[in-house]
Design a protein around this motif. Structure first.
Motif, PDB file in Angstrom:
ATOM      1  N   VAL A 425      35.515  38.066  48.208  1.00 53.18           N
ATOM      2  CA  VAL A 425      35.630  38.785  47.032  1.00 53.18           C
ATOM      3  C   VAL A 425      36.947  38.914  46.573  1.00 53.18           C
ATOM      4  O   VAL A 425      37.376  39.473  45.539  1.00 53.18           O
ATOM      5  N   GLY A 426      37.817  37.741  46.988  1.00 52.97           N
ATOM      6  CA  GLY A 426      39.124  37.434  46.216  1.00 52.97           C
ATOM      7  C   GLY A 426      40.322  38.463  46.839  1.00 52.97           C
ATOM      8  O   GLY A 426      41.348  38.440  46.235  1.00 52.97           O
ATOM      9  N   THR A 427      39.900  39.131  47.697  1.00 56.59           N
ATOM     10  CA  THR A 427      40.958  40.344  48.074  1.00 56.59           C
ATOM     11  C   THR A 427      41.394  39.885  49.453  1.00 56.59           C
ATOM     12  O   THR A 427      40.942  38.783  50.178  1.00 56.59           O
ATOM     13  N   ASN A 428      42.036  40.555  50.220  1.00 57.12           N
ATOM     14  CA  ASN A 428      42.307  40.201  51.720  1.00 57.12           C
ATOM     15  C   ASN A 428      42.847  41.282  52.446  1.00 57.12           C
ATOM     16  O   ASN A 428      43.836  41.821  52.140  1.00 57.12           O
ATOM     17  N   PHE A 429      41.985  41.835  53.537  1.00 56.69           N
ATOM     18  CA  PHE A 429      42.336  43.040  54.223  1.00 56.69           C
ATOM     19  C   PHE A 429      42.617  42.858  55.752  1.00 56.69           C
ATOM     20  O   PHE A 429      42.694  43.640  56.487  1.00 56.69           O
ATOM     21  N   THR A 430      42.897  41.585  55.985  1.00 63.14           N
ATOM     22  CA  THR A 430      43.161  41.048  57.219  1.00 63.14           C
ATOM     23  C   THR A 430      44.244  41.825  58.016  1.00 63.14           C
ATOM     24  O   THR A 430      44.316  42.251  58.976  1.00 63.14           O
ATOM     25  N   GLY A 431      45.270  41.901  57.031  1.00 62.47           N
ATOM     26  CA  GLY A 431      46.717  42.498  57.603  1.00 62.47           C
ATOM     27  C   GLY A 431      46.340  44.159  57.924  1.00 62.47           C
ATOM     28  O   GLY A 431      46.716  44.526  58.895  1.00 62.47           O
ATOM     29  N   LEU A 432      45.333  44.756  57.013  1.00 63.41           N
ATOM     30  CA  LEU A 432      45.160  46.101  57.556  1.00 63.41           C
ATOM     31  C   LEU A 432      44.404  46.219  58.792  1.00 63.41           C
ATOM     32  O   LEU A 432      44.833  47.153  59.571  1.00 63.41           O
ATOM     33  N   ALA A 433      43.572  45.492  59.102  1.00 68.90           N
ATOM     34  CA  ALA A 433      42.811  45.270  60.168  1.00 68.90           C
ATOM     35  C   ALA A 433      43.568  45.081  61.290  1.00 68.90           C
ATOM     36  O   ALA A 433      43.477  45.505  62.562  1.00 68.90           O
ATOM     37  N   ILE A 434      44.752  44.088  61.309  1.00 60.08           N
ATOM     38  CA  ILE A 434      45.688  43.990  62.290  1.00 60.08           C
ATOM     39  C   ILE A 434      46.418  45.054  62.489  1.00 60.08           C
ATOM     40  O   ILE A 434      46.571  45.349  63.624  1.00 60.08           O
ATOM     41  N   ALA A 435      46.960  46.003  61.686  1.00 60.47           N
ATOM     42  CA  ALA A 435      47.812  47.151  61.880  1.00 60.47           C
ATOM     43  C   ALA A 435      46.831  48.027  62.502  1.00 60.47           C
ATOM     44  O   ALA A 435      47.356  48.884  63.510  1.00 60.47           O
ATOM     45  N   VAL A 459      52.703  41.508  50.295  1.00 62.38           N
ATOM     46  CA  VAL A 459      53.897  41.500  49.247  1.00 62.38           C
ATOM     47  C   VAL A 459      54.302  40.170  48.732  1.00 62.38           C
ATOM     48  O   VAL A 459      54.840  40.091  47.657  1.00 62.38           O
ATOM     49  N   GLU A 460      53.800  39.155  49.263  1.00 62.59           N
ATOM     50  CA  GLU A 460      54.204  37.664  48.851  1.00 62.59           C
ATOM     51  C   GLU A 460      53.147  37.030  47.799  1.00 62.59           C
ATOM     52  O   GLU A 460      52.123  36.865  48.282  1.00 62.59           O
ATOM     53  N   TRP A 461      53.738  36.915  46.686  1.00 61.14           N
ATOM     54  CA  TRP A 461      52.846  36.368  45.710  1.00 61.14           C
ATOM     55  C   TRP A 461      53.290  34.813  45.266  1.00 61.14           C
ATOM     56  O   TRP A 461      52.508  34.092  44.763  1.00 61.14           O
ATOM     57  N   ARG A 462      54.486  34.624  45.531  1.00 62.29           N
ATOM     58  CA  ARG A 462      54.987  33.214  45.353  1.00 62.29           C
ATOM     59  C   ARG A 462      54.264  32.082  46.372  1.00 62.29           C
ATOM     60  O   ARG A 462      54.452  32.372  47.387  1.00 62.29           O
ATOM     61  N   GLY A 463      53.857  31.148  45.600  1.00 64.91           N
ATOM     62  CA  GLY A 463      53.090  29.956  46.294  1.00 64.91           C
ATOM     63  C   GLY A 463      51.596  30.401  46.935  1.00 64.91           C
ATOM     64  O   GLY A 463      51.391  29.703  47.858  1.00 64.91           O
ATOM     65  N   ARG A 464      51.132  31.466  46.726  1.00 62.94           N
ATOM     66  CA  ARG A 464      50.297  32.146  47.188  1.00 62.94           C
ATOM     67  C   ARG A 464      48.869  31.083  46.837  1.00 62.94           C
ATOM     68  O   ARG A 464      48.752  30.879  45.833  1.00 62.94           O
ATOM     69  N   ILE A 465      48.296  30.906  47.752  1.00 63.69           N
ATOM     70  CA  ILE A 465      47.019  30.118  47.750  1.00 63.69           C
ATOM     71  C   ILE A 465      45.686  30.780  47.459  1.00 63.69           C
ATOM     72  O   ILE A 465      45.568  31.929  47.833  1.00 63.69           O
ATOM     73  N   MET A 471      45.259  37.228  43.967  1.00 68.90           N
ATOM     74  CA  MET A 471      45.908  36.189  43.167  1.00 68.90           C
ATOM     75  C   MET A 471      46.559  36.837  42.144  1.00 68.90           C
ATOM     76  O   MET A 471      47.637  36.223  41.410  1.00 68.90           O
ATOM     77  N   ASP A 472      46.271  38.295  41.897  1.00 66.26           N
ATOM     78  CA  ASP A 472      46.921  39.112  40.888  1.00 66.26           C
ATOM     79  C   ASP A 472      48.045  40.027  41.737  1.00 66.26           C
ATOM     80  O   ASP A 472      48.679  40.851  41.162  1.00 66.26           O
ATOM     81  N   LEU A 473      48.508  39.699  42.637  1.00 68.26           N
ATOM     82  CA  LEU A 473      49.294  40.193  43.780  1.00 68.26           C
ATOM     83  C   LEU A 473      50.885  40.514  42.967  1.00 68.26           C
ATOM     84  O   LEU A 473      51.421  41.446  43.061  1.00 68.26           O
ATOM     85  N   ARG A 474      51.572  39.637  42.166  1.00 66.66           N
ATOM     86  CA  ARG A 474      52.582  39.635  41.275  1.00 66.66           C
ATOM     87  C   ARG A 474      52.465  40.874  40.593  1.00 66.66           C
ATOM     88  O   ARG A 474      53.416  41.726  40.606  1.00 66.66           O
ATOM     89  N   GLU A 495      47.979  36.913  35.771  1.00 63.93           N
ATOM     90  CA  GLU A 495      48.314  37.934  34.827  1.00 63.93           C
ATOM     91  C   GLU A 495      47.516  39.474  35.005  1.00 63.93           C
ATOM     92  O   GLU A 495      48.158  40.264  34.494  1.00 63.93           O
ATOM     93  N   GLY A 496      46.298  39.255  35.991  1.00 69.64           N
ATOM     94  CA  GLY A 496      45.647  40.318  36.143  1.00 69.64           C
ATOM     95  C   GLY A 496      44.167  39.827  36.590  1.00 69.64           C
ATOM     96  O   GLY A 496      44.054  38.849  36.858  1.00 69.64           O
ATOM     97  N   SER A 497      43.369  40.791  36.552  1.00 74.37           N
ATOM     98  CA  SER A 497      41.982  40.774  37.089  1.00 74.37           C
ATOM     99  C   SER A 497      40.953  41.382  36.372  1.00 74.37           C
ATOM    100  O   SER A 497      41.192  42.406  35.848  1.00 74.37           O
ATOM    101  N   GLY A 498      39.854  40.857  36.329  1.00 70.55           N
ATOM    102  CA  GLY A 498      38.616  41.472  35.669  1.00 70.55           C
ATOM    103  C   GLY A 498      38.036  42.824  36.766  1.00 70.55           C
ATOM    104  O   GLY A 498      37.567  43.507  36.236  1.00 70.55           O
ATOM    105  N   PHE A 499      38.888  42.570  37.754  1.00 69.98           N
ATOM    106  CA  PHE A 499      38.703  43.684  38.891  1.00 69.98           C
ATOM    107  C   PHE A 499      39.938  44.480  39.042  1.00 69.98           C
ATOM    108  O   PHE A 499      40.267  44.969  40.106  1.00 69.98           O
ATOM    109  N   GLY A 500      40.979  44.628  38.106  1.00 73.05           N
ATOM    110  CA  GLY A 500      42.358  45.092  38.215  1.00 73.05           C
ATOM    111  C   GLY A 500      42.398  46.339  38.915  1.00 73.05           C
ATOM    112  O   GLY A 500      43.505  46.799  39.662  1.00 73.05           O
ATOM    113  N   ALA A 501      41.583  47.306  38.561  1.00 71.47           N
ATOM    114  CA  ALA A 501      41.447  48.917  38.806  1.00 71.47           C
ATOM    115  C   ALA A 501      41.229  48.715  40.319  1.00 71.47           C
ATOM    116  O   ALA A 501      41.980  49.279  41.263  1.00 71.47           O
TER     117      ALA A 501
END
Length: 786
Positions: A425-435, A459-465, A471-474, A495-501
């Motif tokens: 789905v293009g998001t990433n909740f792995t950090g949440l699950a680790i916490a 928090v890191e968007w630079r060089g994000r794969i 990918m809209d994290l910036r 620049e943003g996302s079709g799922f921005g909200a």
């Protein structure tokens, strides 16, 4: 480790004792309550794999239409209960992974599976449902066209087949290796050979759709090594429908091998198939390590014992028999998904396509396992809560799997298939699950690395794969929200996302989770930064509609706003559903809406949604319900029925959770998890498990010292056996006393003989062990509030 082994022995002893006691009384074992055929009309590739053990690599199942694959990589394919012919039995069933098919036939050789509407056009066979048996760890069916009884079972990494043939001079076994299967994607290459010592070995390499999206150019490799108990009279190979008699080795797309036998009436041919994601040699090693001393019956018995052991971590007693079927089938699906990716000797597939090796202990055993895993999107409202309570050792390995990929690539994945990125789905909740795991006392992983990875994920968007998602994290970091504009369509860009909200809500929640991680580790600066970011959702709260409303790049709310329109700024949902997606600040959302309006709106939503079975009604579609007020068939909604616990009316959560358990969930192939809803490797099943025992956390265990909300258990007694390597207690019991059979309102709560005046139960109290007694009535108690 000694303490862990002692605990395992105790748990096994208790399960064996329970099993013997049950048999002595003529009662069912726990696995007898599981019906793998529930929900198998319109189900996903990985959903139906009865011949497997919990979290295993070898997941054997019949296929009815698997060779068709699917264009999007997620559609229902593989096995459909409505179909009447079987094309073969595949070994690999994971998210984006499928392959290695074995099919028995009698008579003239056919090497393509054929189509459902013309079974005679291939090696598939018709079958009757009355001749089919599916249980945890075992599958059996009679193939009518050939008079063959087919049976399947498995250990962790070895598939076992037993085929009982009629008398024939041409009984065939077909190894169909080089064709797409389920979610595998197109085949890149394949190879199969018949060795001088009578083994059938090979591999298949595929290009799954989601791997191609999130890690272009990467592939999935599956290896096997098989042994038979009978020598064939003929061996040949094929490329699709072109047959090469006598050729014992072949490569390329469509590659396969066939063996022909002379069989007596009711003669059985047994096949053991070792599997691996790293090499043929390791497939052979796994076969030797797990299958050398087992015959089919031994393996079947062992699989059943393993299932009863794992299912026995939570024992439910009393209540309706149908609810026990739903409960243990749901638990079965939660334990079936996300299977092993590492070999018995510790080798595992790395992200770059090579093989790595997990560190070994003093006895030469891997310190942990590596697993494939679908994305954890929404998994904090079902899977991670169940893992934290009853399967913390798996939760720990899940984190270590993610960190192996992070250490190699520098980025966390969300879903991983053979360590390749398959976010989904293009998001990433792995950090949440680790916490959340850290909050629950699961801390036997590299904490500093885990925190570094979780922080970078937020928090890191630079060089994000692409494979790391977000990918809209910036935009979220710099603006506080991700913009939505129609030009983004269904894509996520810098620049943003079709799922921005919806992304804004999700990123706000996961930032909160990692902020709590930071606070506990003394990372005060990070804590303050992440806490501020977690407020991003407020920028999209529209005071006019009292809903979350997408904003564009200029900061303007979306015009022509339709709160029920899916995909307009919201992924797989709409504004009515996603407005409740503020679990970390739910009290603040309630204040903004107004408590009375919040409760009235939410209660009305469930009253109206009940008419449509709380989802898409009887429509056979994984996306049915996306434009509804509430959609229990999809992850973003799964916490909503529990929100009344935070708005002063917990009895309404008790009412609506009870209704969802009874009405959304069924015990039929058609009506199982809604109608054709996307079960996502145990998520809807584990929601049922947690909710039916009356424990759930809206905040997904993300708070320091997390609290579970108490609901109305469906059963008279629930016993959760705790893993003392992670938790101090031995077991936690929940007893419910009902005035009527369907009583669903809590009148009183006693925790370890002390009256409790709140529906909030600290997680720590549960894992300390003890007993909770819940009195239930047909009338609500309006004095029991937070």
């Amino acid at each position: 480790m000694l303490k862990m082994k002692r605990l395992n022995l105790i748990v096994i002893y208790l399960m064996i004792l329970f099993s013997f006691t049950a048999k002595a009384k003529g009662e069912k074992s726990l696995s007898d309550y599981v019906d793998p055929n529930i929900g198998t009309a319109h189900c996903r590739w990985f959903f139906y794999t009865p011949a497997a053990v919990p979290f295993g690599m070898a997941k054997l199942a019949p296929s009815t239409d698997a060779h068709l694959g699917n264009p999007g990589g997620w559609q229902a394919v593989g096995y459909d209960f409505r179909h009447t012919s079987i094309e073969g039995f595949a070994h690999f069933h994971e998210f984006q992974i499928g392959g290695v098919v074995l099919a028995p036939t009698v008579g003239p050789l056919q090497t393509v599976p054929g189509e459902l509407d013309n079974p005679d056009g291939g090696y598939r066979s018709r079958f009757d449902k009355k001749d089919e048996t599916a249980k945890p760890g075992y599958y059996c069916v009679f193939l009518k066209d050939y008079g063959i009884k087919a049976e399947l079972t498995a250990t962790k990494r070895v598939g076992f087949h037993r085929y009982t043939f009629p008398k024939s001079e041409q009984s065939n076994l077909i190894f169909d290796i080089g064709n797409k299967q389920g979610e595998s994607g197109e085949v890149k290459d394949a190879y199969v050979r018949y060795t001088s010592d009578g083994r059938i070995e090979g591999y298949v390499i595929t290009w799954p759709v989601y791997v191609n999206i999130y890690q272009p150019g990467a592939d999935i490799r599956m290896y096997f090594s098989a042994e038979l108990n009978k020598k064939p009279i003929k061996v040949g190979s094929f490329i699709k429908n072109t047959i090469y008699p006598g050729k014992q080795e072949i490569a390329g797309q469509g590659a396969g091998l066939y063996l022909t036998f002379s069989t007596k009436e009711n003669e059985t041919i047994d096949v053991k198939v070792g599997l691996s994601y790293t090499s043929i040699e390791n497939a052979r090693y796994n076969l030797e390590a797990e299958g050398k001393h087992l015959n089919f019956q031994d393996a079947r018995k062992s699989a059943n014992e393993v299932w009863n052991d794992y299912l026995g971590r939570i024992i439910v007693e009393g209540g309706k028999e149908t609810d026990k079927v739903k409960f243990y089938t749901g638990l079965y699906h939660a334990l079936l998904g996300r299977g092993l990716a590492s070999d018995a000797n510790g080798y595992y597939p790395k992200n770059d396509g090579s093989a790595g090796r997990i560190a070994l202990d003093a006895k030469g055993n891997p310190l942990h396992n590596h697993y494939n895993t679908d994305a954890i999107w929404g998994g904090f409202w079902n899977l991670t809560q169940l893992w934290a309570l009853a399967y913390p050792e798996y939760y720990s390995d899940w984190i270590k799997s993610q960190l192996l990929v992070y250490k190699e690539t520098g980025w966390l994945g969300d879903g991983i298939a053979c360590s390749k990125y398959v976010s989904g789905v293009g998001t990433n909740f792995t950090g949440l699950a680790i916490a959340a795991a850290y909050n629950c006392g699961i801390r036997d992983f590299d904490i500093e690395c885990g925190y570094e990875a979780a922080l970078k994920n937020e928090v890191e968007w630079r060089g994000r794969i692409e494979g790391a998602g977000k990918m809209d994290l910036r935009q979220f970091i710099e603006r506080g929200y991700s913009p939505y504009e129609e030009r983004f369509d269904m894509k996520t860009t810098e620049e943003g996302s079709g799922f921005g909200a919806s992304h804004t809500l999700e990123y706000s929640f996961s930032c909160f989770a990692v902020s709590q991680f930071a606070k506990q580790l003394g990372k005060e600066k990070d804590y303050q930064w992440l806490s501020e970011l977690s407020k991003g959702w407020k920028l999209l709260f529209d005071k006019e509609t009292l809903l979350i409303r997408p904003k564009d790049t200029k900061g303007h709310f979306l015009k022509n706003f339709d709160p029920l329109a899916p995909w307009k700024g919201f992924q797989e949902g709409n504004a009515m559903q996603y407005t409740f997606y503020v679990p970390h600040h739910i009290d603040q959302l309630i204040d903004l809406v107004g408590k009375d309006k919040f409760n009235n709106r939410l209660d009305s939503i469930f009253s109206l949604s009940r008419k449509n079975l709380f989802s898409g009604g009887t429509e056979l579609n994984a996306f049915a319900g996306l434009n509804a007020l509430y959609n229990h068939g999809n992850q973003p909604n799964l916490h909503i029925s529990w929100l009344f616990n935070f708005s002063g009316k917990p009895w309404l959560s008790q009412k609506w959770v009870h209704a969802i358990l009874n009405e959304f969930y069924g015990i039929e192939p058609l009506h199982g998890y809604g109608y054709g809803q996307d079960e996502d490797q145990g998520q809807l099943g584990s929601w049922y498990v947690m909710s039916s025992i009356g424990l759930f956390d809206v905040k997904g265990l993300t708070e320091i010292n997390p609290k579970l909300q108490i609901g109305a258990p469906l059963f008279d007694k629930v016993t959760i056996y705790l893993n003392q390597h992670y938790h101090p207690g031995k077991k936690f019991e929940i007893e419910s006393k009902k005035t009527t059979a369907d009583a669903c309102y809590i009148r009183s709560i006693m925790l370890n003989n002390k009256k409790q005046s709140t529906p909030m139960l600290p997680f720590e109290e549960v894992v300390q062990g003890g007993k909770m007694v819940v009195e239930l009535s047909e009338y609500p108690d309006m004095n029991l509030t937070d």
